[in-house]
Design a protein around this motif. Structure first.
Motif, PDB file in Angstrom:
ATOM      1  N   TYR A  36       0.847  -1.360  -0.170  1.00  9.08           N
ATOM      2  CA  TYR A  36       0.054  -0.121  -0.022  1.00  9.08           C
ATOM      3  C   TYR A  36       0.990   1.234  -0.029  1.00  9.08           C
ATOM      4  CZ  TYR A  36      -2.934   3.583   1.919  1.00  9.08           C
ATOM      5  OH  TYR A  36      -3.821   4.887   1.936  1.00  9.08           O
ATOM      6  N   ILE A  37       0.761   2.076  -0.687  1.00  7.93           N
ATOM      7  CA  ILE A  37       1.410   3.459  -0.948  1.00  7.93           C
ATOM      8  C   ILE A  37       0.377   4.549  -0.712  1.00  7.93           C
ATOM      9  CG2 ILE A  37       2.511   5.199  -2.322  1.00  7.93           C
ATOM     10  CD1 ILE A  37       3.299   2.477  -4.001  1.00  7.93           C
ATOM     11  N   ARG A  38       0.442   5.139   0.333  1.00  4.42           N
ATOM     12  CA  ARG A  38      -0.431   6.349   0.809  1.00  4.42           C
ATOM     13  C   ARG A  38      -0.062   7.552  -0.084  1.00  4.42           C
ATOM     14  NH1 ARG A  38      -1.390   9.482   6.653  1.00  4.42           N
ATOM     15  NH2 ARG A  38      -2.897  10.817   5.980  1.00  4.42           N
ATOM     16  N   HIS A  39      -0.910   8.034  -0.982  1.00  2.00           N
ATOM     17  CA  HIS A  39      -1.151   9.176  -1.858  1.00  2.00           C
ATOM     18  C   HIS A  39      -2.023  10.131  -1.323  1.00  2.00           C
ATOM     19  CE1 HIS A  39      -0.225  11.739  -4.992  1.00  2.00           C
ATOM     20  NE2 HIS A  39      -1.064  11.533  -5.601  1.00  2.00           N
ATOM     21  N   GLU A  40      -1.917  11.352  -1.060  1.00  2.00           N
ATOM     22  CA  GLU A  40      -2.926  12.394  -0.761  1.00  2.00           C
ATOM     23  C   GLU A  40      -2.854  13.533  -1.708  1.00  2.00           C
ATOM     24  OE1 GLU A  40      -4.889  11.695   1.489  1.00  2.00           O
ATOM     25  OE2 GLU A  40      -4.083  10.130   2.584  1.00  2.00           O
ATOM     26  N   SER A  41      -3.844  14.056  -1.827  1.00  4.79           N
ATOM     27  CA  SER A  41      -4.068  15.555  -2.733  1.00  4.79           C
ATOM     28  C   SER A  41      -4.675  16.545  -1.998  1.00  4.79           C
ATOM     29  CB  SER A  41      -4.516  15.094  -4.086  1.00  4.79           C
ATOM     30  OG  SER A  41      -6.059  14.859  -3.991  1.00  4.79           O
ATOM     31  N   VAL A  42      -5.038  17.460  -2.402  1.00  2.00           N
ATOM     32  CA  VAL A  42      -5.956  18.578  -1.855  1.00  2.00           C
ATOM     33  C   VAL A  42      -7.403  18.270  -2.044  1.00  2.00           C
ATOM     34  CG1 VAL A  42      -3.998  20.362  -2.340  1.00  2.00           C
ATOM     35  CG2 VAL A  42      -5.877  19.939  -4.046  1.00  2.00           C
ATOM     36  N   VAL A  43      -7.656  17.282  -2.846  1.00  5.04           N
ATOM     37  CA  VAL A  43      -9.056  17.028  -2.978  1.00  5.04           C
ATOM     38  C   VAL A  43      -9.555  16.138  -1.582  1.00  5.04           C
ATOM     39  CG1 VAL A  43     -10.825  15.795  -4.467  1.00  5.04           C
ATOM     40  CG2 VAL A  43      -8.791  16.895  -5.644  1.00  5.04           C
ATOM     41  N   PRO A  44     -10.617  16.706  -1.186  1.00  5.60           N
ATOM     42  CA  PRO A  44     -11.191  15.966   0.173  1.00  5.60           C
ATOM     43  C   PRO A  44     -11.882  14.665  -0.132  1.00  5.60           C
ATOM     44  CG  PRO A  44     -12.708  17.658  -0.498  1.00  5.60           C
ATOM     45  CD  PRO A  44     -11.336  17.851  -1.403  1.00  5.60           C
ATOM     46  N   VAL A  45     -11.523  13.432   0.303  1.00  7.82           N
ATOM     47  CA  VAL A  45     -12.068  12.053   0.089  1.00  7.82           C
ATOM     48  C   VAL A  45     -12.384  11.471   1.352  1.00  7.82           C
ATOM     49  CG1 VAL A  45     -10.541  11.836  -1.963  1.00  7.82           C
ATOM     50  CG2 VAL A  45      -9.582  11.260   0.168  1.00  7.82           C
ATOM     51  N   GLY A  46     -13.310  10.476   1.089  1.00  5.94           N
ATOM     52  CA  GLY A  46     -14.023   9.823   2.123  1.00  5.94           C
ATOM     53  C   GLY A  46     -14.425   8.456   1.644  1.00  5.94           C
ATOM     54  N   PHE A  47     -15.456   7.880   2.502  1.00  3.97           N
ATOM     55  CA  PHE A  47     -15.852   6.824   2.280  1.00  3.97           C
ATOM     56  C   PHE A  47     -17.032   6.674   1.081  1.00  3.97           C
ATOM     57  CE2 PHE A  47     -14.794   6.091   6.814  1.00  3.97           C
ATOM     58  CZ  PHE A  47     -13.800   5.295   6.526  1.00  3.97           C
ATOM     59  N   TRP A  48     -17.112   5.647   0.151  1.00  4.12           N
ATOM     60  CA  TRP A  48     -17.990   5.833  -0.871  1.00  4.12           C
ATOM     61  C   TRP A  48     -18.352   4.283  -0.973  1.00  4.12           C
ATOM     62  CZ3 TRP A  48     -18.817   3.484  -5.611  1.00  4.12           C
ATOM     63  CH2 TRP A  48     -19.701   4.022  -6.464  1.00  4.12           C
ATOM     64  N   ARG A  49     -19.660   4.018  -1.260  1.00  7.60           N
ATOM     65  CA  ARG A  49     -20.192   2.733  -1.228  1.00  7.60           C
ATOM     66  C   ARG A  49     -19.240   1.528  -1.793  1.00  7.60           C
ATOM     67  NH1 ARG A  49     -26.294   1.558  -3.001  1.00  7.60           N
ATOM     68  NH2 ARG A  49     -26.624  -0.688  -2.141  1.00  7.60           N
ATOM     69  N   GLY A  50     -18.326   0.973  -1.115  1.00  8.18           N
ATOM     70  CA  GLY A  50     -17.623   0.092  -1.496  1.00  8.18           C
ATOM     71  C   GLY A  50     -16.136   0.319  -1.266  1.00  8.18           C
ATOM     72  N   VAL A  51     -15.788   1.532  -1.377  1.00  8.44           N
ATOM     73  CA  VAL A  51     -14.347   2.174  -0.928  1.00  8.44           C
ATOM     74  C   VAL A  51     -13.412   1.006  -1.650  1.00  8.44           C
ATOM     75  CG1 VAL A  51     -13.264   3.570   0.602  1.00  8.44           C
ATOM     76  CG2 VAL A  51     -15.617   2.776   0.981  1.00  8.44           C
ATOM     77  N   GLY A  52     -12.526   0.502  -1.066  1.00  8.02           N
ATOM     78  CA  GLY A  52     -11.338   0.078  -1.154  1.00  8.02           C
ATOM     79  C   GLY A  52     -11.652  -1.189  -2.160  1.00  8.02           C
ATOM     80  N   PRO A  53     -12.508  -2.025  -1.852  1.00 12.06           N
ATOM     81  CA  PRO A  53     -12.990  -3.242  -2.738  1.00 12.06           C
ATOM     82  C   PRO A  53     -13.452  -2.717  -4.225  1.00 12.06           C
ATOM     83  CG  PRO A  53     -13.765  -3.851  -0.605  1.00 12.06           C
ATOM     84  CD  PRO A  53     -13.197  -2.241  -0.496  1.00 12.06           C
ATOM     85  N   ASN A  54     -13.871  -1.683  -4.057  1.00 10.38           N
ATOM     86  CA  ASN A  54     -14.260  -0.949  -5.702  1.00 10.38           C
ATOM     87  C   ASN A  54     -12.724  -1.309  -6.634  1.00 10.38           C
ATOM     88  OD1 ASN A  54     -16.933  -0.376  -6.037  1.00 10.38           O
ATOM     89  ND2 ASN A  54     -16.339   1.146  -4.329  1.00 10.38           N
ATOM     90  N   SER A  55     -11.680  -0.772  -5.890  1.00  7.30           N
ATOM     91  CA  SER A  55     -10.507  -0.631  -6.610  1.00  7.30           C
ATOM     92  C   SER A  55     -10.109  -2.309  -6.697  1.00  7.30           C
ATOM     93  CB  SER A  55      -9.415   0.141  -5.874  1.00  7.30           C
ATOM     94  OG  SER A  55      -8.190  -0.040  -6.227  1.00  7.30           O
ATOM     95  N   SER A  56      -9.773  -2.675  -5.547  1.00  6.57           N
ATOM     96  CA  SER A  56      -9.024  -4.160  -5.508  1.00  6.57           C
ATOM     97  C   SER A  56      -9.919  -4.989  -6.262  1.00  6.57           C
ATOM     98  CB  SER A  56      -8.868  -4.462  -4.044  1.00  6.57           C
ATOM     99  OG  SER A  56     -10.184  -4.664  -3.404  1.00  6.57           O
ATOM    100  N   VAL A  57     -10.963  -5.392  -6.104  1.00  5.52           N
ATOM    101  CA  VAL A  57     -11.760  -6.438  -6.957  1.00  5.52           C
ATOM    102  C   VAL A  57     -11.923  -6.288  -8.544  1.00  5.52           C
ATOM    103  CG1 VAL A  57     -13.872  -7.551  -7.002  1.00  5.52           C
ATOM    104  CG2 VAL A  57     -13.003  -7.073  -5.028  1.00  5.52           C
ATOM    105  N   PHE A  58     -12.183  -4.834  -8.448  1.00  5.03           N
ATOM    106  CA  PHE A  58     -12.191  -4.479 -10.153  1.00  5.03           C
ATOM    107  C   PHE A  58     -10.884  -4.861 -10.878  1.00  5.03           C
ATOM    108  CE2 PHE A  58     -11.006  -1.174 -13.303  1.00  5.03           C
ATOM    109  CZ  PHE A  58     -11.977  -1.435 -14.237  1.00  5.03           C
ATOM    110  N   SER A  59      -9.692  -4.489 -10.172  1.00  7.44           N
ATOM    111  CA  SER A  59      -8.308  -4.664 -10.785  1.00  7.44           C
ATOM    112  C   SER A  59      -8.168  -6.084 -10.863  1.00  7.44           C
ATOM    113  CB  SER A  59      -7.230  -3.971 -10.030  1.00  7.44           C
ATOM    114  OG  SER A  59      -7.286  -4.360  -8.686  1.00  7.44           O
TER     115      SER A  59
END
Length: 729
Positions: free
Chosen positions: A504-527
């Motif tokens: 895991y590589i933590r990478h932040e930007s100035v865009v505020p981010v939070g939980f969204w229906r599925g969050v991490g698994p949206n990324s991991s399962v899709f990929s």
């Protein structure tokens, strides 16, 4: 100004599951008897009920329905009903004998056993609360039976209960729960209760009509946006259109000249117009002359954000999972590699953000729909500089959360405005402000490598780059540089992949981010699922057969895969469609949120590259099911949400501004785009898993793989790019 949720956590002792099930005034399923709970109702106009509280979850009035103090919030997912079923099962009452109301803001009594804090999210309600609510019902029943035995002078073990009545079979005498409540509340709670065995269930596992539906159908449900208070005014607001911008100058004269406008509130980062009604407030806001100081983010672009996360993905990572020596093995044999990217996403709940606040006499009353009442209480208190006990949160049924209402920022904002206003004020975000000032799902960048030998994966490397929501939302949960949510679905894949390394590589930007229906698994399962289809194609193996070869040691995962593919007719061609000559069928599998799901999607692609999903089949093993109707509905709703994500949705930044503003450029799935959705539930005796988010997660890779099958074009950055598919004709 953003609320720091750690304020709600700081200073509290660590809450273990054992501590929650035992001890003092915080015993789940049997709190200290006789405590009069400061109940805040889901219906602001609901009268208080006389009677006795038997524990923190059960209040038995002298007459009428038993009151369930519901620890998880109802936001459309059906937990009013499922939680009531768990309680009613052990209390021996029917759903028609239960009134469910939201719990007050109380982190100690109603803290989610899996989160520690009081929060509804992460598809955890059934996992977290099934057993405690059953224990609460069983404890209350034991007390009521004991009270009846004492009144009749008989052994409580000889008494029976049914439909809220205690019966003495020997004499035929009966007493209602209401008649016994006061006496029961004075008895010492039992130290242990025996829960029913599954063969005794009357409610759990049966299809039940939702108890919140009648009020919704008749329009009597009071959502947060419906709240009316005496003397209330209404406020419309506008924040800086540039991320992090501030107010430079405001000419409020044009707004004050509008009929019904009473006041203009100017804060450092936003302006609000207070008026007699919402329309007048909106007209006043439109008339304002506001100059903004854009700040350092005025040149930020989406291209720069993509470039930044790509650069970050090449840096050092933190090991989230390691077995064997994947890197060494990847240096040999047949190597596959792919990269996948997911955009920012908005939440767009049907009920836009709103909050009514009344600041007076060193105290504060809040009427809101929130997934985190404790955080909201702490946030409002911090704004006003008062003790949290002086803030009363009146929580309401929510018209859609999807993770957005896991944040307290909008309550903080409404409180900042209300502090400048005499009397209660209802602050309502326009749809445009709701989207542009959202706390978005993060950008994600996933890079995968695999070694394949004789049709089996023998080495696997998965690097996940993205922001850490937990580091901000609940800092104690961000440990050793790892965001457990960001790597969810990746660190424990359902497949046998040989030596494995997940970073895991933590990478932040100035865009505020939070939980969204599925969050991490949206990324991991899709990929993961998209990557497996590419490997299968390049090794000339059927995608389902390839997956089966990796699932010999995972019968639950194999079970849902076999069920979904059989129901969908895998192995036969996808049906022809008038929408486009290119058709395809795709499959995906997931294990996250304690549940196993497999999905098969049929799609058609037009010559211009537009995609139409024609059929979706989902098989789900969610462990023991409380209400099968709710599970099916949640999967259907999640699939619908996920279809918009894979086909249409993204949030992009230009000149420091969110480019999307409403449903014309942030698309939802429309009626004429809806496919047939078929759901098969797998019977299981395992512990309940979550289902609020998995439907959203699983449909995205299934559709992507169907597009890959139809066009040969892999979807590596969501959503679908019609131009790429058009070129593939």
């Amino acid at each position: 100004m953003r609320h720091d949720p750690e304020d709600a956590y700081r200073g509290r002792p660590a809450l273990t599951r054992r501590a929650l099930l035992r001890g003092g005034a915080a015993i789940l399923g049997g709190l200290v008897i006789g405590i009069e709970l400061p109940v805040r109702r889901a219906r602001a106009d609901e009268p208080a009920a006389a009677g006795a509280p038997l524990n923190a979850f059960v209040h038995v009035p002298a007459e009428g329905p038993v009151r369930l103090i519901m620890p998880a919030v109802e936001m459309g997912q059906g937990v009013y009903t499922s939680q009531a079923m768990c309680l009613g099962e052990e209390l021996d009452i029917g759903l028609d004998q239960i009134t469910a109301i939201h719990a007050p803001a109380d982190q100690a009594k109603y803290g989610n056993p899996l989160f520690v804090v009081q929060a509804t999210g992460g598809s955890t309600t059934t996992m977290a609360w099934t057993e405690p609510l059953r224990q609460a019902g069983a404890t209350a029943r034991a007390l009521l039976v004991a009270a009846a035995g004492a009144q009749w002078g008989v052994d409580p073990a000889t008494l029976t209960t049914e439909n809220g009545v205690v019966t003495d079979p020997a004499s035929g005498r009966t007493l209602t729960y209401g008649a016994l409540a006061d006496r029961a509340a004075g008895l010492p709670p039992p130290t242990d209760v025996t829960l029913k065995s599954p063969d005794q269930f009357r409610l759990i596992g049966t299809p039940a009509r939702r108890i919140d539906t009648p009020d919704k159908a008749t329009g009597t449900t009071v959502y947060g946006i419906d709240v009316i208070r005496p003397g209330m005014t209404f406020a419309a607001l506008m924040a800086s259109p540039v991320l992090g911008g501030k107010v430079a100058h405001v000419d409020d004269a044009p707004a004050l000249a509008q009929p019904g406008v009473r006041q203009v509130v100017v804060l450092d980062d936003l302006v609000a117009v207070v008026a007699d009604n919402t329309w007048a407030a909106q007209q006043g806001l439109a008339a304002l002359d506001i100059a903004w100081a854009n700040g350092p983010n005025a040149t930020l672009s989406q291209a720069q954000l993509w470039a930044d996360i790509e650069t970050a993905s090449k840096g050092p990572g933190v090991t989230a999972q390691k077995q064997g020596d994947a890197l060494a093995k990847l240096g040999e044999g047949t190597l596959f590699e792919a990269t996948y990217e997911l955009p920012f996403l908005a939440h767009t709940p049907m009920e836009p953000l709103n909050c009514t606040v009344h600041v007076r006499d060193g105290a504060c009353d809040v009427w809101v729909g929130t997934q985190v009442p404790g955080f909201c209480q702490m946030g409002a208190a911090k704004v006003l500089g008062i003790d949290p006990s002086k803030v009363t949160i009146n929580n309401h049924i929510i018209g859609g959360g999807f993770g957005r209402r896991l944040e307290a920022d909008y309550v903080v904002t409404a409180t900042r405005i209300a502090a400048k206003v005499d009397g209660p004020v209802k602050v309502i975000w326009s749809r445009e402000e709701d989207i542009k000032q959202d706390i978005f799902r993060p950008l994600y960048h996933d890079r995968l490598k695999a070694r394949v030998e004789n049709g089996r994966i023998t080495a696997w490397h998965h690097r996940i780059t993205g922001a850490s929501i937990l580091a901000r939302w609940l800092p104690p949960a961000f440990k050793d540089g790892i965001d457990g949510d960001a790597v969810d679905g990746a660190i424990d894949p359902p497949y046998a992949v040989g030596d494995i390394l997940v970073e895991y590589i933590r990478h932040e930007s100035v865009v505020p981010v939070g939980f969204w229906r599925g969050v991490g698994p949206n990324s991991s399962v899709f990929s993961i699922e998209s990557f497996l289809d590419r490997i299968a194609k390049n090794t000339a193996v059927d995608p389902v057969a390839f997956r089966r070869g990796l699932l010999a040691d995972n019968p639950r995962a194999l079970g849902v895969l076999n069920a979904a593919t059989a129901k969908a007719g895998w192995g036969t061609p996808a049906p022809a469609s008038p929408f486009g000559a290119r058709t395809g069928r795709g499959v995906a599998l997931m294990h996250a949120f304690g549940s196993y799901l497999a999905c098969v999607a049929d799609i058609a692609v037009s010559d211009p590259g537009d995609v139409r999903v024609t059929r979706v089949v989902v098989a789900a093993d969610v462990g023991r099911v409380i209400n099968p109707d709710t599970v099916v509905a949640q999967i259907q709703g999640g699939v619908t949400f996920g279809l918009a994500t894979v086909l249409h949705d993204k949030v992009t930044i230009a000149d420091g501004r969110v480019e999307q503003s409403n449903f014309h450029d942030y698309r939802l799935i429309r009626i004429d785009e809806m496919p047939a959705i078929e759901v098969e539930l797998i019977a299981s005796t395992e512990k309940p898993g979550g289902i609020g988010e998995p439907g959203t997660v699983i449909v995205q890779p299934a559709v992507a793989n169907a597009i890959f099958a139809a066009t040969g074009v892999p979807l590596t950055r969501m959503p679908v790019d019609a131009a790429l598919l058009a070129k593939a004709v």
